[in-house]
Design a protein around this motif. Structure first.
Motif, PDB file in Angstrom:
ATOM      1  N   ALA A   1      -7.762   9.615   7.489  1.00  0.00           N
ATOM      2  CA  ALA A   1      -6.346   9.262   7.561  1.00  0.00           C
ATOM      3  C   ALA A   1      -5.559   9.938   6.443  1.00  0.00           C
ATOM      4  CB  ALA A   1      -6.187   7.742   7.491  1.00  0.00           C
ATOM      5  N   LEU A   2      -6.163   9.998   5.248  1.00  0.00           N
ATOM      6  CA  LEU A   2      -5.505  10.635   4.113  1.00  0.00           C
ATOM      7  C   LEU A   2      -5.248  12.116   4.387  1.00  0.00           C
ATOM      8  CD1 LEU A   2      -4.538  10.235   1.168  1.00  0.00           C
ATOM      9  CD2 LEU A   2      -6.834  10.911   0.448  1.00  0.00           C
TER      10      LEU A   2
ATOM     11  N   VAL B   1       0.817  -1.216   0.000  1.00  0.00           N
ATOM     12  CA  VAL B   1       0.000   0.000   0.000  1.00  0.00           C
ATOM     13  C   VAL B   1       0.849   1.262   0.000  1.00  0.00           C
ATOM     14  CG1 VAL B   1      -1.983  -1.061   1.118  1.00  0.00           C
ATOM     15  CG2 VAL B   1      -0.246   0.036   2.531  1.00  0.00           C
ATOM     16  N   ARG B   2       2.141   1.140   0.341  1.00  0.00           N
ATOM     17  CA  ARG B   2       3.044   2.295   0.290  1.00  0.00           C
ATOM     18  C   ARG B   2       3.821   2.366  -1.020  1.00  0.00           C
ATOM     19  NH1 ARG B   2       4.526   0.081   5.281  1.00  0.00           N
ATOM     20  NH2 ARG B   2       6.659  -0.294   4.555  1.00  0.00           N
ATOM     21  N   ASN B   3       3.598   1.393  -1.883  1.00  0.00           N
ATOM     22  CA  ASN B   3       4.380   1.298  -3.110  1.00  0.00           C
ATOM     23  C   ASN B   3       3.806   2.234  -4.179  1.00  0.00           C
ATOM     24  OD1 ASN B   3       5.702   0.494  -5.502  1.00  0.00           O
ATOM     25  ND2 ASN B   3       5.991  -1.575  -4.695  1.00  0.00           N
TER      26      ASN B   3
ATOM     27  N   ASP C   1      -1.690   2.615   7.873  1.00  0.00           N
ATOM     28  CA  ASP C   1      -0.777   1.962   6.933  1.00  0.00           C
ATOM     29  C   ASP C   1      -1.080   2.429   5.512  1.00  0.00           C
ATOM     30  OD1 ASP C   1       0.523   0.364   8.833  1.00  0.00           O
ATOM     31  OD2 ASP C   1      -0.976  -1.220   8.675  1.00  0.00           O
ATOM     32  N   LEU C   2      -2.355   2.553   5.229  1.00  0.00           N
ATOM     33  CA  LEU C   2      -2.812   2.914   3.892  1.00  0.00           C
ATOM     34  C   LEU C   2      -2.317   4.290   3.463  1.00  0.00           C
ATOM     35  CD1 LEU C   2      -4.772   1.887   1.628  1.00  0.00           C
ATOM     36  CD2 LEU C   2      -6.566   3.170   2.792  1.00  0.00           C
TER      37      LEU C   2
ATOM     38  N   LEU D   1      -5.053  -0.131  -5.134  1.00  0.00           N
ATOM     39  CA  LEU D   1      -5.037   0.677  -3.917  1.00  0.00           C
ATOM     40  C   LEU D   1      -6.431   0.743  -3.311  1.00  0.00           C
ATOM     41  CD1 LEU D   1      -3.464   2.568  -2.023  1.00  0.00           C
ATOM     42  CD2 LEU D   1      -3.975   4.436  -3.599  1.00  0.00           C
ATOM     43  N   VAL D   2      -7.440   0.900  -4.157  1.00  0.00           N
ATOM     44  CA  VAL D   2      -8.828   0.939  -3.669  1.00  0.00           C
ATOM     45  C   VAL D   2      -9.204  -0.390  -3.038  1.00  0.00           C
ATOM     46  CG1 VAL D   2     -11.240   1.136  -4.369  1.00  0.00           C
ATOM     47  CG2 VAL D   2      -9.545   2.713  -5.296  1.00  0.00           C
ATOM     48  N   ARG D   3      -8.801  -1.487  -3.660  1.00  0.00           N
ATOM     49  CA  ARG D   3      -9.146  -2.802  -3.110  1.00  0.00           C
ATOM     50  C   ARG D   3      -8.460  -3.023  -1.761  1.00  0.00           C
ATOM     51  NH1 ARG D   3      -8.524  -4.262  -8.594  1.00  0.00           N
ATOM     52  NH2 ARG D   3      -6.507  -5.300  -8.228  1.00  0.00           N
ATOM     53  N   LEU D   4      -7.219  -2.599  -1.660  1.00  0.00           N
ATOM     54  CA  LEU D   4      -6.504  -2.744  -0.393  1.00  0.00           C
ATOM     55  C   LEU D   4      -7.101  -1.864   0.695  1.00  0.00           C
ATOM     56  CD1 LEU D   4      -2.751  -2.957  -1.469  1.00  0.00           C
ATOM     57  CD2 LEU D   4      -4.078  -4.691  -0.268  1.00  0.00           C
TER      58      LEU D   4
END
Length: 407
Positions: A62-63, A13-15, A36-37, A23-26
């Motif tokens: 969080a974002l 998720v940091r990649n 973490d996201l 990313l949406v699925r994670l």
């Protein structure tokens, strides 16, 4: 025995190479946290906007506080429908060196139809004075009153107990009350003398920081030297003018110098003087509050304290960190990955370092030869870091997602 649990998803998720759809699925996977996201060191506009449109307000919250997001990116959440998200936008990331929000964000929220949102602007830091003045005319009486009080308040002005209450506190049996009285500007001189010999070390320390004392008077008090986090900056020092601030910087009292290091308008000559201060806490506070400290001081302070926020300091530079490749400290060797000129062969060598922390740092570096990167991905202690490497092949990213049951 301590067992390291590998979780490559936290790295993925940091990649930066992770596709937006993945990313949406994670973002909906309970094996990673919302923090973490949003823990990326930097965001592309595409990735940020993808999560900014996520239906879960916890993700958007969080974002809004992601340390890697720019102020302009975080400003895109100013139209969010969730008050918690808007509060997170105004509070900002938990780092002193995050990019500031554009002024238009505060002006927009000062006209928000929900009073709770406008009220946030009267107590969260960073609201421009012209926006506070606008809120002083707010149709909601409580908001208008709070804004006017904010406009009338002088920076760092401590409230006084008044003479009678200060004496009552000074003569009481509560250590906390006597400590409070010891710093009060209305305390009579005879009580200052009394509290300077108080049996409580905290009370004696409080007396020793009064602004009117001479250096000789301070030195005559048997005060303790406490850790920096146990001695907040003195309001009168933070509000000091040039002459008084100079006196604090030259003082033998560490609390005065520590407070001076936090001054919002510290002149260059006094900053230079504190850079060479013998007290490590002074130097650490200087790096935490001043943008124009020498880069070497930031590096030295990071290695001494491990405060990762210093790696975001504007004076911190990765240039030349390859010189630390053979340093005895693993924390120093790990910084080699931040040097843009470090050669791939050096990154490869350090990826085999005895220290797990050093190997993890190298595992995130896109200069790492691909065969070695894949070896680190298969090694549990470094798998998460390797999964965050932007040079990870797309086929490997697809496999990791499939292995985790994410389609």
């Amino acid at each position: 025995m301590f067992v390291i649990v590998s979780n490559p998803l936290r790295g993925l998720v940091r990649n930066p190479a992770l596709p937006a759809a993945a990313l949406v699925r994670l973002a909906g996977d309970d094996r990673i946290s919302r923090w973490d996201l949003t823990a990326r060191r930097a965001w592309t506009d595409e990735a940020f906007d993808t999560l900014a449109a996520h239906p879960d307000p916890e993700v958007r919250e969080a974002l809004a506080q992601s340390p890697g997001a720019t102020g302009e990116q975080r400003a895109r959440l100013a139209g969010d429908l969730s008050i918690r998200v808007l509060q997170a936008v105004l509070e900002g990331p938990p780092t002193r060196w995050a990019g500031p929000l554009p002024g238009r964000v505060h002006r927009r929220l000062a006209e928000h139809p929900e009073p709770l949102v406008r009220d946030l602007l009267t107590y969260l830091p960073g609201t421009p004075r012209d926006v506070v003045a606008l809120l002083a005319r707010d149709r909601h009486p409580g908001i208008a009153d709070a804004a006017r009080a904010l406009l009338d308040r002088k920076p760092y002005q401590p409230a006084s107990l008044g003479r009678d209450q200060a004496v009552l506190f000074a003569s009481g049996g509560s250590d906390w009350n006597r400590e409070r009285a010891a710093t009060d500007p209305a305390l009579p001189a005879e009580w200052i003398t009394t509290l300077a010999a108080d049996p409580s070390p905290r009370v004696r320390l409080a007396v020793s920081t009064r602004p009117e004392l001479t250096e000789a008077q301070r030195a005559a008090i048997d005060y303790p030297v406490l850790p920096a986090d146990a001695t907040p900056a003195l309001d009168w020092v933070l509000a000091a003018g040039p002459a008084e601030l100079d006196r604090c910087v030259r003082s033998a009292h560490p609390v005065l110098r520590r407070s001076a290091a936090c001054h919002p308008d510290l002149p260059a000559d006094l900053l230079a003087a504190l850079t060479a201060d013998p007290d490590p806490a002074v130097r650490a506070l200087l790096c935490s509050h001043q943008a124009h400290v020498p880069g070497e001081l930031v590096l030295d302070t990071y290695l001494a304290t491990g405060d990762e926020d210093l790696l975001r300091h504007p004076a911190f530079s990765g240039t030349g960190l390859a010189r630390l490749a053979d340093d005895p400290s693993p924390e120093a060797r790990a910084l080699v990955a931040l040097d843009p000129a470090a050669p791939p062969e050096l990154i490869d060598r350090l990826s085999r370092d005895p220290s797990t922390a050093v190997r993890r740092a190298m595992a995130t570096d896109p200069r790492l030869p691909q065969p070695r990167l894949l070896e680190l991905l298969d090694d549990p202690p470094t798998a998460e870091a390797a999964a965050a490497n932007p040079a990870l092949p797309a086929r490997v990213i697809t496999r990791l997602l499939a292995d985790a049951g994410i389609r």
